[in-house]
Structure formats: structure tokens, C-alpha cells
Design a protein around this motif. Structure first.
Motif, PDB file in Angstrom:
ATOM      1  N   LYS A  77     -12.107   2.746 -77.707  1.00  0.00           N
ATOM      2  CA  LYS A  77     -11.432   3.443 -78.820  1.00  0.00           C
ATOM      3  C   LYS A  77     -10.027   2.893 -78.880  1.00  0.00           C
ATOM      4  O   LYS A  77      -9.279   2.966 -77.912  1.00  0.00           O
ATOM      5  CB  LYS A  77     -11.388   4.959 -78.531  1.00  0.00           C
ATOM      6  N   GLN A  78      -9.690   2.292 -80.049  1.00  0.00           N
ATOM      7  CA  GLN A  78      -8.346   1.694 -80.130  1.00  0.00           C
ATOM      8  C   GLN A  78      -7.610   2.223 -81.354  1.00  0.00           C
ATOM      9  O   GLN A  78      -8.220   2.658 -82.334  1.00  0.00           O
ATOM     10  CB  GLN A  78      -8.462   0.169 -80.190  1.00  0.00           C
ATOM     11  N   TYR A  79      -6.280   2.230 -81.263  1.00  0.00           N
ATOM     12  CA  TYR A  79      -5.454   2.726 -82.379  1.00  0.00           C
ATOM     13  C   TYR A  79      -4.513   1.624 -82.830  1.00  0.00           C
ATOM     14  O   TYR A  79      -4.016   0.834 -82.010  1.00  0.00           O
ATOM     15  CB  TYR A  79      -4.609   3.934 -81.908  1.00  0.00           C
ATOM     16  N   ARG A  80      -4.280   1.576 -84.155  1.00  0.00           N
ATOM     17  CA  ARG A  80      -3.311   0.604 -84.704  1.00  0.00           C
ATOM     18  C   ARG A  80      -1.943   1.288 -84.746  1.00  0.00           C
ATOM     19  O   ARG A  80      -1.850   2.448 -85.094  1.00  0.00           O
ATOM     20  CB  ARG A  80      -3.731   0.310 -86.156  1.00  0.00           C
ATOM     21  N   SER A  81      -0.902   0.577 -84.383  1.00  0.00           N
ATOM     22  CA  SER A  81       0.451   1.186 -84.546  1.00  0.00           C
ATOM     23  C   SER A  81       1.438   0.047 -84.662  1.00  0.00           C
ATOM     24  O   SER A  81       1.045  -1.104 -84.759  1.00  0.00           O
ATOM     25  CB  SER A  81       0.770   2.040 -83.311  1.00  0.00           C
ATOM     26  N   GLY A  82       2.718   0.388 -84.627  1.00  0.00           N
ATOM     27  CA  GLY A  82       3.733  -0.665 -84.663  1.00  0.00           C
ATOM     28  C   GLY A  82       4.122  -1.002 -86.098  1.00  0.00           C
ATOM     29  O   GLY A  82       3.553  -0.487 -87.058  1.00  0.00           O
ATOM     30  N   MET A  83       5.063  -1.882 -86.229  1.00  0.00           N
ATOM     31  CA  MET A  83       5.724  -2.175 -87.512  1.00  0.00           C
ATOM     32  C   MET A  83       4.706  -2.502 -88.600  1.00  0.00           C
ATOM     33  O   MET A  83       4.594  -1.816 -89.589  1.00  0.00           O
ATOM     34  CB  MET A  83       6.681  -3.365 -87.304  1.00  0.00           C
ATOM     35  N   HIS A 114       0.020  -3.922 -83.741  1.00  0.00           N
ATOM     36  CA  HIS A 114       0.001  -3.597 -82.309  1.00  0.00           C
ATOM     37  C   HIS A 114      -1.189  -2.683 -82.005  1.00  0.00           C
ATOM     38  O   HIS A 114      -1.322  -1.630 -82.608  1.00  0.00           O
ATOM     39  CB  HIS A 114       1.329  -2.878 -81.987  1.00  0.00           C
ATOM     40  N   LEU A 115      -2.094  -3.128 -81.106  1.00  0.00           N
ATOM     41  CA  LEU A 115      -3.315  -2.363 -80.803  1.00  0.00           C
ATOM     42  C   LEU A 115      -3.170  -1.667 -79.459  1.00  0.00           C
ATOM     43  O   LEU A 115      -2.843  -2.329 -78.462  1.00  0.00           O
ATOM     44  CB  LEU A 115      -4.513  -3.323 -80.723  1.00  0.00           C
ATOM     45  N   THR A 116      -3.366  -0.344 -79.442  1.00  0.00           N
ATOM     46  CA  THR A 116      -3.373   0.313 -78.123  1.00  0.00           C
ATOM     47  C   THR A 116      -4.804   0.800 -77.872  1.00  0.00           C
ATOM     48  O   THR A 116      -5.400   1.442 -78.742  1.00  0.00           O
ATOM     49  CB  THR A 116      -2.441   1.548 -78.127  1.00  0.00           C
ATOM     50  N   LYS A 117      -5.315   0.507 -76.721  1.00  0.00           N
ATOM     51  CA  LYS A 117      -6.702   0.886 -76.373  1.00  0.00           C
ATOM     52  C   LYS A 117      -6.667   2.176 -75.565  1.00  0.00           C
ATOM     53  O   LYS A 117      -6.255   2.163 -74.400  1.00  0.00           O
ATOM     54  CB  LYS A 117      -7.359  -0.230 -75.550  1.00  0.00           C
ATOM     55  N   ALA A 118      -7.044   3.297 -76.167  1.00  0.00           N
ATOM     56  CA  ALA A 118      -7.053   4.551 -75.416  1.00  0.00           C
ATOM     57  C   ALA A 118      -8.220   4.507 -74.427  1.00  0.00           C
ATOM     58  O   ALA A 118      -8.093   4.907 -73.275  1.00  0.00           O
ATOM     59  CB  ALA A 118      -7.221   5.728 -76.363  1.00  0.00           C
ATOM     60  N   VAL A 119      -9.388   4.019 -74.918  1.00  0.00           N
ATOM     61  CA  VAL A 119     -10.542   3.912 -74.011  1.00  0.00           C
ATOM     62  C   VAL A 119     -11.036   2.460 -74.089  1.00  0.00           C
ATOM     63  O   VAL A 119     -11.243   1.948 -75.188  1.00  0.00           O
ATOM     64  CB  VAL A 119     -11.670   4.879 -74.473  1.00  0.00           C
ATOM     65  N   LYS A 177      -8.717  10.054 -70.544  1.00  0.00           N
ATOM     66  CA  LYS A 177      -9.873  10.871 -70.146  1.00  0.00           C
ATOM     67  C   LYS A 177     -10.199  11.919 -71.216  1.00  0.00           C
ATOM     68  O   LYS A 177     -11.376  12.169 -71.515  1.00  0.00           O
ATOM     69  CB  LYS A 177      -9.626  11.536 -68.790  1.00  0.00           C
ATOM     70  N   SER A 178      -9.167  12.474 -71.855  1.00  0.00           N
ATOM     71  CA  SER A 178      -9.460  13.464 -72.906  1.00  0.00           C
ATOM     72  C   SER A 178     -10.114  12.785 -74.109  1.00  0.00           C
ATOM     73  O   SER A 178     -10.973  13.371 -74.770  1.00  0.00           O
ATOM     74  CB  SER A 178      -8.158  14.142 -73.362  1.00  0.00           C
ATOM     75  N   THR A 179      -9.740  11.538 -74.354  1.00  0.00           N
ATOM     76  CA  THR A 179     -10.340  10.822 -75.497  1.00  0.00           C
ATOM     77  C   THR A 179     -11.844  10.664 -75.259  1.00  0.00           C
ATOM     78  O   THR A 179     -12.647  10.848 -76.164  1.00  0.00           O
ATOM     79  CB  THR A 179      -9.678   9.429 -75.624  1.00  0.00           C
ATOM     80  N   ILE A 180     -12.191  10.387 -74.010  1.00  0.00           N
ATOM     81  CA  ILE A 180     -13.633  10.241 -73.692  1.00  0.00           C
ATOM     82  C   ILE A 180     -14.347  11.553 -74.017  1.00  0.00           C
ATOM     83  O   ILE A 180     -15.413  11.589 -74.647  1.00  0.00           O
ATOM     84  CB  ILE A 180     -13.822   9.870 -72.201  1.00  0.00           C
ATOM     85  N   ALA A 181     -13.702  12.663 -73.645  1.00  0.00           N
ATOM     86  CA  ALA A 181     -14.338  13.970 -73.910  1.00  0.00           C
ATOM     87  C   ALA A 181     -14.522  14.156 -75.412  1.00  0.00           C
ATOM     88  O   ALA A 181     -15.611  14.542 -75.874  1.00  0.00           O
ATOM     89  CB  ALA A 181     -13.443  15.086 -73.356  1.00  0.00           C
TER      90      ALA A 181
END
Lengths: 254, 284, 316, 317
Positions: free
Chosen positions: A9-15, A19-24, A47-51
Motif C-alpha cells: 500500500k503506497q501513498y503519493r505525496s510531496g511537491m 514522492h512515494l511512501t510505502k505504508a505496507v 501495522k494498522s494499515t494492514i488491519a
């Protein structure tokens, strides 16, 4: 029963959204009948993201989650309803989890109505009062609003509501972090008792090693969205291989 | 006893609401019962006594056609208020639906709906009224459509903001997890949590809508000449402002008083449901 | 335990006016904290421990009524008018708030917010203030110094915000600091980090501290004396070793047994809410050793020179 | 942050195009044939007989018979190039006339808004910090009252008192400062309620936040903690409301400008309605929409400048 296959599970952020942050990050595991699996890690490790992924509150960016071999993404409405009935979650902030405008009389009877577990209103009343006694909750709670009761009572109601559905799997997302120590002990005792009596599978998410040790048989240690180590309670506590796990366990023993 | 009444009606939180209720009762009296008492025909001309100043017999004097201004104001009341309530009703209904759908669905649906709302908000209401009244012809029903066609966007924007705040709450994912259907979530979770704010927004908009209706008629786009619509009366009295100012002033006062009492009501309801005003004891 | 106590309270109670009734949050608290020592108030939510912390610095909302006396270095500060009290607050008496997430101004950099205290009470010199802030941040183990000082609160994790607040409280070298729940909501690793840093800070500055927490581990590692609070009252008072190793009051015993490492033996029932308070000893409905005496009478807590370790219970 | 602004600009453009298309449709629905209007205004007197063949020649001249969408397409094409069409009535390029009118509307609108802002923000701040005092209740009643007065009626009453009865101020016309007073006051009264209400509610919400207790615990006086911590947090919603009010200036003063014969865009719009001068109406509507979108954009930028959470997005730690 429930299986994660290389879930990311990844989120896009940054300008510019580059920028990709991988939560899981590429997590795979499976949970069988009557198992007690602990997800252990620092806050923000995913861990909460997995839940939430397991509860289909979030959609995985890659990989799939299967329940009894069926990918939950492609489930029909009826299959999904059955999945919801069998896989339930206990949240972290008990008081914020209930509709502030709904009295508990309706909140408690909601699961019965959704899955029409009771053929007649009397039967519904019977089921509810049965469960209320089992959980030691007074009848006068019915006319109360979520803000008017303590954290411990709210968590009890949450567990009771779930139990009415007789689920196969319960995911507990740090159920006692926000509670005081003595109340935490009550809730964990209650949870253990409920698990054993109805042999329900448990996925317990927490950052507190003692709590995980008391509740689970198998533990997965998670760091930055990745499973760094997996093993039985004793392996993890007495013979940790991964040095991050060792650091985590030692910091407790100090 | 005094403390009882004072605290029950005029306690900090209830004072505006109480005054609002009192004014609304007065208006209701004049609007509903008024026409039966002052039942002279508001449109009948009587050139004998034109432009009489306010007197015992004609409280608000008479206008250039000799008609009793007070009677016209009374009969105009249910016209203006009726239009306003209809506009708020229709506008709120559409606005709430669009607002909830945009807030609940999110993503592309939300973006598209919000662009439409922004278009409606940046579009001068006068033009829309002109077009609607131009094509369908003047008259109160069309005036309602003209006003509602713009007002719904105002509600949609505010309802969307409220819906989004509910969507970001902790109890919403929980409601999905327990297995509630989308419909049930909208009606049992979203609506009850935003209805308080929506009522305040709607009540607070009745005043402005009354004024908007009056402005339309003032510009000759709403109700037509003989009808006792306040905006029309004010426009009618413009030429006689020097010798008979009461023709313009009287309907204005009625409009102001009506708008004022609805605004008071709106603010009062706002105070009642405002959580911050409830005294709390943080005992920890 | 030498000389005049920095903080001494006599029969301190606090009531909140709610609607036409009033809610008793705190009843006749008698404590004294000596220079360079840490008194830890151990209690669960609703026990009134934060109310006590707030009343020392007069941070209550206006519907609060404070009775009784508070002495600071022998001077009765409850008698001071707001104007006279003002110079004390922030300079001599400091406060570290509980909810780190919402206690920092979101639109100002954390460095500026900490500098502000130094420039207000020590010296209004920008450079010196920022140096002092960076030293404090280093002492508290915050990363990426000095750039971190220009970051904004929303960019920091919970643990880091908590340590910024501790820095803010101590940047004017106050005589007495109230630290309210420094570890609430933090995970095990960050909790250990915050405890270690506060202990280190307290030792280097020899500051006198009132530590408010529900976490026994925090009390164990930082406190000299411990006061266990329940339903607005102190139910047990004594040195850390006495209270934790040989607790006299059943509630303290229950608290310790409920700890995960001691096997989760829970105390039955729920802590009473302020509105429906039980009569007699407040703990009697949940107390395993409850007798008729406990229900009728209300046991006293008398701290004397001779008897240091006391409990508010007939069977102690 | 840049992504946020670019997105807002794109949405703004879409809305402006949407508005122009909507107004095109709306105006075509309005009664009367364009050709007839042109004929009556430009070539012959009002009451002369209009011959059918004249109507046809005009129709092909302006190619008015093409389907609506085509007409809109060509209008849009020209508009982007700066040619907003020619006014039926004045036979002058639309955008030239609008440009001429904008300064008048802006001076009136900005001064009215400026005064309203300068009055209502301090009162709002004071009232929020002294809740439920006498000033609080009195100011609330007055603002609600101001919010209930129809602008056209207020204008007439002001004229009645200051021009007709007291002869202090001229009713219409331009020139000296005295001409501006009445229209300005009328507009200002309409703007005070919303600004004051938003300032009051935003400030009282900020006063209830935890960081204000922290400020108090630092030893700041009441005044210091308000100026150093509360003010900056109150700004974003107040600025958003200011943006809304400024956005409405261009469109909102149709009535006031008509009554006081103030040669702004509002009056131009009203006149073009009466004389069914469709290109001019289209031009005014689009200008008003642009004004609204631009002020919304400015608000977004200013709010982002103040609030680091929008400017910097996610955290780095």
C-alpha cells in the motif's frame, strides 16, 4: 482462512506527487483456524494499515487479500456481506467509534438488524439482554450517548456488538492503548475469554510487547511496512534473530 | 421565580432564540390572521385620498393610487415569505442531495459537482433570474425557480463541507466495518450528524432570500405591478419619495423586520446546538 | 527531604460549576514536594490528577472554584491576585501539557515557540534564546539539529512533540515544573526514550517536578515519592519503593497486579464518574476487602513526620 | 504546494469557460430576436417599422442563424484572442467598455469592503475574547440587523435622509468624494455581518484550543497570547470570507450602481439587460466570474502562505 499475498500500500505525496511512501511493502502471511497472530511494531510502521486492508477499509496498491481462497476485491455483495459478518475489527479509540448522535439502544441492535439475526423483536431483545449480562453492562446504558460513558465501557460494547455476529476472525487494532492499565487488564481478560469460548481467530495489532506476549501465540515483527521476523512467542522473545527485533525486545527488558 | 424564567428563556444560550421566536410569532400573526382583519382589497385604487400621510385610519398612510399601504404590506407578507420559504425548501433539498453525494462519493464525482456549484456561485443571480423569467414569463412561481436555481449551489457547498467532516470522522469507517450499506450510512450516520448545521444554514438564508426576492421585483423581474410585493411597492414609491416617503419606507421596514426575525431564529438555533457553549467540567 | 518544601498544599479542593450544580473534582489534597525531588501522582483517567497540576499554575477554565492553600517556597500563592501571580507563571512555575498533538501552535515553528519562554523570562536576545533552545533539544535527543527548530508541529511525530513541550517548560530554568502525562499515546520504544530524557534533564538541572501519569513504569523510573490518586483523593502516599513494593491500599495493589508483566489481574467494576460518587470510601464498591466500616466511614489520610508511608484505608 | 495551486488554476479556467457557456445558453433562451434588437438600436428609430428583409440581412451579417454551439465556439475563439464581440447598442468593442468600467466598480467595492473589514474584524476579535459581555450581545443584534436590510431599500432611505431632507449629499453623479459616500455606505452595511460573524466564530474557536492554554502557561498576559498566538490562527477563515466578499463586489453591486447611477460594471450589466445587448451581457458575466475566480485563487495562495500544513504537506520526520 485469511491470506495476504505480497500486499503493498503506497501513498503519493510531496511537491508534484512524485514522492512515494510505502505504508505496507510486500507483506505476505496467512492465518488459519483458531490462531492467535500478533502484529508487533513501533507506531507508524504500517501495522494498522494492514488491519484496515484486511477489513477492506483500504484498497491494496499491489498484491491481493484472500478469504478462504476468494480474493476480497472481487467479492459479490452477498459474499462481501458474509465476509463482513465473519471478519470484524476492534478499533483503538472506543469513544470515537460510535455515532455521536445515536443512542446505544440503536447502536447495539444495529448488527442484529443488518444481518437479521433475530426473526422477531422479542428474539432481538433476548439476544441483546443475554449479551449485556455476559459483558456485565447495565441496561441504563441504552439511553446514553458515546460521549457519556468511559473508555472501558465503550470498548466492552464494541466487543459485545462484534460477538453477536459470531465472527470467525477478530482483528484488534491496539484495543487497549488509549485505556488505563486496570481497564486494559479487564478488556484483555474479556477478549481472551471470548476467544477461547467461541474459538475465534485473533489478529492482534500492538506496540506493547507484554500485551502481545500475553494474547498471542505467533508474532510478526514489522518495521517500515515490512515483516522483518516471524515466529512463535518464545522464539521472538528469547531467541530473536533479526537485530531490530533484538533491539525492540531488549528495550523492554531494561 | 425570576431566576427561573431568566435562566430558562434568557440564559446565555437561549436569548437570541427566544427573541427570534417572539418576532416570528408576531410575523405569523400578521401574515396569517392579518389579511382577515385588514381585508380591504390591496389592489383596488381609490384616487380620492392619494398620498395621505400615516394617520389613525391609515397606519402607513396611502400610496399614489390611494391604496392603504398597511393593508398592502400585510397581504404582501405572505407573498414574500411564501416565496422565500419555497425557495429555501427547494434549494435546500437539491443542495443537501448534491452536497451529500459530492462529500460521500468524493473523487471525480465530487470534483465535477463542485465545479458546477462554483459556476452557479460565480454567476450573477440577476442574470439567471432574467433568463428564467424572460423565457417562462414573470410571476411568483417562476420567481421561485429563478431564486432556487441559484440558491441550491450555496447550500450544496456548505453541506459538502459538513459531509466531508463526517467522512473524516473515526466512526465512519467503523460503520462500514460493521457492515452498514451505503444508504444506511447516509441516512443513519451522515444526515443526523449534519442536520443541525443544515437547519441553521437554511434558517439563516431565509432573510437574504426574502431580500433577493424583493430586489428582483424591484428591478421589475419578479412580481408584476398590481401585486402588493414589497420590492415592487418600494420601487413604486421611488418617484414620490419627496412628498410621500412612507410608500417606500413602510414595505422596507416590513422586509427588514421579517428578515431580522428569521436571522435571529437562525443564530439562536446555532447557539443552541453549538457544543462550545455547553459548560463542561474536564475532570481528569 | 530537607528544609522548606518548594510546593506545599493544605486542604486543596477544586469544584467545577456545571449548569446549576457543581462537580467535586479534587478533595483536600495535602502534599509537599522538596527541592530537587520528583513527586509522582499516579492515577487513572477521572482521578483528578491533572486538575491538581492545573490548579498550581491557575490554568483552570473560569467555571472552576479552588479552595484551600498552595505554598510556593513558603509564600502562599493562592492569596495572590492574578496580576501578582503572573510573573511566577512560566518563569518560576512551568507546565508541560498532556496532549502534545494539540498543545503547539500549528502555524509557528517549534523553535520560535520555545525561544519565546527564554526571551520572556531570561533575556530578550534572539541568538541566545535559539542557542538555549538547541541545547535543550540536544539534551532531549531530538534529531536533525539545528534545522529541526525551523520545522512546524505537524511535521513532527508524537514523541518529538512531547519532547519539544518538555524543552519549552524548562527553557527558563523554572524552580518547579508540572509534567502532565508525558508518555500518553506513545509506543513502548518512544515512551522509554521520553522517560530517559526527562530523568536526565531533571538530574542535570536539579529541578523540582510534579509528574502526573497513569503509567506505573514512568513512576518507577522517575519518582522519589508517589501519591496514588483515586476519584479525586490521594489514597496512598509514600516513597517510591514503599508504595510500589509494599503497597498498603487495595487499589494500589490492584493497579500493580493489573500490569501486563504481573499477569493482567484486573480490578473489577469501573472508576466512578464525578457525578455519581459512592459514599464512604470511594473505592468500596470495587474493593475486595470492603467491610461495613468502609461503606459508612470515610478513612482519613494523615501524613506526619513519623509516619511517611500512609494509606486512606481502615485495613491498611 | 505548487500542485495545489496549479490544480486550482485549472479548475478556475474550467469554471470560467463553464460560466461563459452557461450564460450563452441562458441569454439565447431570453425572449426577442437578436437581429431585431440590433436593427432597433443601430440603424433605425425605436418605433419605426422593421422589414423582414432587413432582419435577414442583419442575421447573415452577424451569422446569427448558426446552431448555438457553433456561435459559442466562435465567440470563445475570439474571446481568447481578446475580441469579446461588439456591443449591439454602443457599437464599441465589449472588452474596451468593460475595461473602462472596472476602475469605478473596484474603487467603490474596495473602499466599501475596506471600511467594512476595518470595522468588523477588530469588533469580532474583541467580542470573541469577551464573550457574552454586553458588547457581545449588542454587536450581534446590530450585525444581524445590518444583515436584514435590503441594499436597494437602504439606498433609498439614505437618499431620503441625506439628500432629500438634509441636502448634505448629492444623489447621483460623479466627481467629488461626497458622491461616493452614499453608495459606499450602502455596500458596506451589506458586507459587515458576514465578516464580523466569521471573525467572531473563528476567534472564539481558536481561544478554545489547547495551544492557547500552553501560551497562558508560558506566562504570557492575555493580550500577549492573543496577539502572538491567537491572531495568526484566526486569519485563514477570515481571509476566505474576505475573498468571497471581494469576489462578489464585481457582481453584487448591480442594484447599488443602478440607483446611484454609478458607471460601474453593475450598471453596465443592468443597462445591457434592459436593452438586450447580449454580447455586452456576456462580457460582463464572464468578467464577474473571472473576478470571483481570481479572488478565490488569491485566497488559496494567501491561506497556503500562512498555513504550513497546506504549504509543506506531509512531514519529513
Amino acid at each position: 482462512m485469511l491470506e495476504f499475498k505480497n500486499v503493498t500500500k503506497q501513498y503519493r505525496s510531496g511537491m508534484f506527487g512524485t514522492h512515494l511512501t510505502k505504508a505496507v511493502d510486500d507483506v505476505s502471511f496467512c492465518v488459519g483456524e483458531n490462531e492467535r497472530l500478533g502484529l508487533l511494531g513501533e507506531s507508524g510502521c504500517g501495522k494498522s494499515t494492514i488491519a484496515q486492508l484486511a477489513m477492506k477499509l483500504l484498497k491494496p496498491s499491489k498484491g491481493s487479500i484472500e478469504y478462504n481462497g476468494k480474493n476480497i476485491k472481487h467479492m459479490s455483495r452477498s459474499e462481501m456481506k458474509n465476509y463482513r459478518k465473519n471478519v470484524q475489527i476492534i478499533f483503538q479509540n472506543p469513544q470515537q467509534v460510535f455515532n455521536p448522535r445515536m443512542k446505544f439502544r440503536e447502536t447495539i441492535s444495529e448488527p442484529v438488524r443488518i444481518y437479521n439475526l433475530a426473526s422477531s423483536p422479542e428474539e432481538e431483545k433476548k439476544i441483546i439482554s443475554e449479551h449485556m449480562e455476559m459483558f456485565g453492562l447495565p441496561e441504563e446504558l441504552f439511553d446514553r450517548y458515546p460521549q457519556e460513558i468511559s473508555g472501558g465501557q465503550a470498548q466492552r460494547i464494541a466487543i459485545m456488538r462484534i460477538l453477536m455476529l459470531k465472527p470467525e476472525i477478530i482483528i484488534a487494532d491496539e484495543p487497549t492503548t488509549m485505556l488505563d492499565v486496570s481497564v486494559q487488564a479487564q478488556i484483555l481478560e474479556l477478549l481472551k475469554e471470548v476467544m477461547d469460548k467461541n474459538n475465534i481467530t485473533l489478529i492482534f495489532v500492538s506496540h506493547d510487547l507484554d500485551v502481545v506476549r500475553a494474547m498471542c501465540k505467533r508474532i510478526m515483527v514489522i518495521k517500515d511496512g515490512q515483516v522483518v521476523e516471524q515466529g512463535s512467542v518464545d522464539d521472538i522473545f528469547d531467541r530473536p534473530e533479526n537485530e531490530y527485533t533484538r533491539m525492540l525486545v531488549d528495550s523492554l527488558k531494561e | 421565580m425570576k431566576k427561573g424564567i431568566k435562566s430558562r428563556f434568557f440564559s446565555r444560550r437561549r436569548s437570541l432564540f427566544t427573541i427570534g421566536i417572539i418576532c416570528s410569532v408576531i410575523i405569523a400573526f400578521f401574515t396569517i390572521i392579518g389579511p382577515f382583519i385588514w381585508n380591504a382589497d390591496p389592489t383596488a385604487t381609490d384616487y380620492a385620498n392619494q398620498c395621505l400621510p400615516p394617520s389613525g385610519e391609515h397606519w402607513f398612510g396611502t400610496d399614489n393610487n390611494g391604496r392603504d399601504v398597511f393593508t398592502r404590506v400585510i397581504s404582501g407578507a405572505h407573498l414574500s415569505i411564501g416565496v422565500a420559504l419555497a425557495v429555501v425548501g427547494i434549494g435546500a433539498a437539491i443542495g443537501i442531495t448534491v452536497g451529500i453525494v459530492a462529500g460521500f462519493a468524493g473523487g471525480a464525482v465530487d470534483t465535477i459537482l463542485m465545479r458546477i456549484v462554483e459556476i452557479m456561485l460565480s454567476f450573477p443571480g440577476i442574470i439567471f433570474a432574467l433568463a428564467v423569467l424572460g423565457t417562462l414569463g414573470n410571476g411568483t412561481e417562476h420567481q421561485i425557480i429563478a431564486l432556487a436555481a441559484v440558491r441550491w449551489a450555496h447550500y450544496a457547498r456548505l453541506v459538502r463541507i459538513e459531509t466531508i467532516s463526517v467522512m473524516n470522522s473515526e466512526y465512519l469507517p467503523a460503520s462500514r466495518a460493521i457492515g452498514n450499506s451505503k444508504l444506511r450510512i447516509v441516512f443513519r450516520y451522515i444526515l443526523p450528524n449534519i442536520i443541525g448545521r443544515v437547519i441553521v444554514i437554511a434558517t439563516l438564508s431565509i432573510g437574504p432570500v426574502i431580500l433577493a426576492g424583493a430586489s428582483l421585483s424591484y428591478l421589475g423581474l419578479g412580481a408584476q405591478i398590481p401585486s402588493p410585493e414589497w420590492g415592487l411597492m418600494i420601487n413604486g414609491g421611488k418617484e414620490y419619495i419627496r412628498q410621500a416617503p412612507w410608500i417606500t419606507v413602510a414595505p422596507g421596514i416590513a422586509a427588514v423586520f421579517t428578515a431580522f426575525s428569521f436571522n435571529l431564529l437562525g443564530e439562536g438555533i446555532g447557539d443552541l446546538i453549538d457544543p462550545r457553549l455547553k459548560e463542561k467540567a474536564e475532570v481528569d | 527531604m530537607s528544609g522548606e518544601p518548594v510546593i506545599k498544599t493544605e486542604d486543596l479542593s477544586v469544584e467545577f460549576q456545571v449548569g446549576n450544580g457543581s462537580v467535586k473534582a479534587l478533595h483536600d489534597i495535602n502534599v509537599s514536594i522538596y527541592d530537587g525531588e520528583v513527586l509522582c501522582l499516579l492515577g487513572e483517567s477521572g482521578s483528578g490528577k491533572s486538575v491538581f497540576g492545573n490548579s498550581i499554575l491557575r490554568l483552570h477554565p473560569d467555571n472552576a472554584l479552588v479552595k484551600g492553600k498552595i505554598f510556593f517556597n513558603g509564600q502562599e500563592i493562592t492569596a495572590l491576585s492574578d496580576k501578582e501571580f503572573l510573573p511566577l507563571r512560566g518563569a518560576q512555575l512551568a507546565w508541560v501539557p498532556q496532549s502534545a498533538a494539540s498543545s503547539l501552535n500549528p502555524l509557528k515553528s517549534i523553535g520560535k515557540q520555545v525561544d519565546e519562554v527564554y526571551r520572556l523570562h531570561v533575556e530578550n536576545d534572539k541568538k541566545k534564546a535559539r542557542e538555549n533552545t538547541i541545547d535543550l533539544f540536544r539534551l532531549l535527543g531530538l534529531p536533525r539539529l539545528p534545522e529541526l527548530a525551523d520545522d512546524y508541529p505537524h511535521e513532527l511525530s508524537g514523541g518529538m512533540k512531547q519532547r519539544v513541550l518538555v524543552a519549552m517548560g524548562t527553557s527558563a530554568f523554572p524552580k518547579f515544573i508540572v509534567v502532565d502525562e508525558p508518555t500518553k499515546g506513545l509506543d513502548a520504544v518512544r515512551k522509554r526514550e521520553v522517560i530517559k530524557r526527562i530523568g536526565h534533564m531533571q538530574k542535570t538541572h536539579k529541578s523540582t517536578m510534579l509528574l502526573i501519569t497513569h503509567d506505573v513504569a514512568v513512576a518507577e523510573s522517575l519518582a522519589n515519592d508517589i501519591g496514588v490518586m483515586y476519584a479525586g483523593e490521594i489514597v496512598e502516599y509514600g516513597s517510591k519503593d514503599e508504595v510500589l513494593n509494599s503497597p498498603k491500599h487495595p487499589y494500589t495493589r490492584g493497579l500493580i497486579n493489573a500490569l501486563p508483566q504481573n499477569g493482567f489481574h484486573a480490578i473489577k467494576g469501573f472508576s466512578p464518574s464525578a457525578s455519581d460518587m459512592p459514599t464512604g470510601c470511594k473505592f468500596n464498591p470495587r474493593c475486595p476487602e470492603c467491610t461495613q466500616e468502609c461503606i459508612d466511614g470515610h478513612p482519613k489520610l494523615i501524613i506526619s513526620e513519623s509516619e511517611k508511608h500512609v494509606a486512606r484505608c481502615y485495613h491498611a | 504546494m505548487a500542485q495545489f495551486i496549479i490544480k486550482r488554476i485549472i479548475y478556475g479556467i474550467i469554471v470560467i469557460i463553464g460560466v461563459s457557456f452557461l450564460s450563452f445558453i441562458v441569454l439565447s433562451l431570453a425572449p426577442g430576436d437578436d437581429a431585431v434588437t440590433i436593427l432597433t438600436h443601430t440603424f433605425i428609430g425605436f418605433d419605426d417599422q422593421i422589414y423582414q428583409q432587413d432582419v435577414n440581412t442583419v442575421t447573415n451579417l452577424y451569422s446569427l442563424d448558426r446552431p448555438l454551439v457553433m456561435q459559442y465556439g466562435s465567440w470563445l475563439g475570439n474571446a481568447i484572442k481578446g475580441d469579446w464581440g461588439v456591443s449591439y447598442v454602443h457599437n464599441l468593442p465589449v472588452w474596451q467598455m468593460i475595461l473602462g468600467k472596472i476602475p469605478y466598480t473596484l474603487t467603490l467595492g474596495i473602499t466599501a469592503f475596506g471600511i467594512a473589514f476595518v470595522i468588523s474584524v477588530p469588533i469580532g476579535l474583541y467580542v470573541a475574547t469577551h464573550r457574552n459581555g454586553v458588547v457581545d450581545h449588542v454587536s450581534r443584534i446590530i450585525t444581524i440587523f445590518f444583515g436584514s436590510i435590503p441594499s436597494f431599500w437602504l439606498a433609498l432611505v439614505l437618499i431620503l435622509i441625506f439628500s432629500v431632507k438634509l441636502h448634505w449629499l448629492p444623489i447621483t453623479g460623479m466627481g467629488s468624494v461626497r458622491h461616493v459616500i452614499l453608495p459606499c455606505v450602502t455596500l458596506m452595511v451589506g458586507m459587515i455581518p458576514s465578516t464580523l460573524r466569521i471573525t467572531r466564530s473563528s476567534m472564539s474557536e481558536v481561544m478554545g484550543q489547547d495551544y492557547m492554554v500552553t501560551a497562558k502557561s508560558k506566562g504570557l498576559t492575555e493580550r500577549q497570547s492573543v496577539y502572538r498566538h491567537a491572531l495568526v490562527n484566526t486569519l485563514p477563515p477570515v481571509i476566505t470570507m474576505a475573498g468571497l466578499e471581494v469576489g462578489h463586489i464585481l457582481g453584487g453591486s448591480v442594484i447599488v450602481e443602478t440607483i446611484f447611477v454609478w458607471p460601474g460594471i453593475g450598471k453596465l450589466l443592468y443597462d445591457s439587460i434592459i436593452s438586450k445587448d447580449y454580447p455586452m451581457m456576456q462580457g460582463c458575466i464572464v468578467t464577474i466570474a473571472i473576478g470571483y475566480i481570481v479572488s478565490m485563487l488569491v485566497v488559496d495562495i494567501v491561506t497556503a502562505a500562512i498555513d504550513p500544513r497546506i504549504r509543506l504537506g506531509g512531514g519529513r520526520n
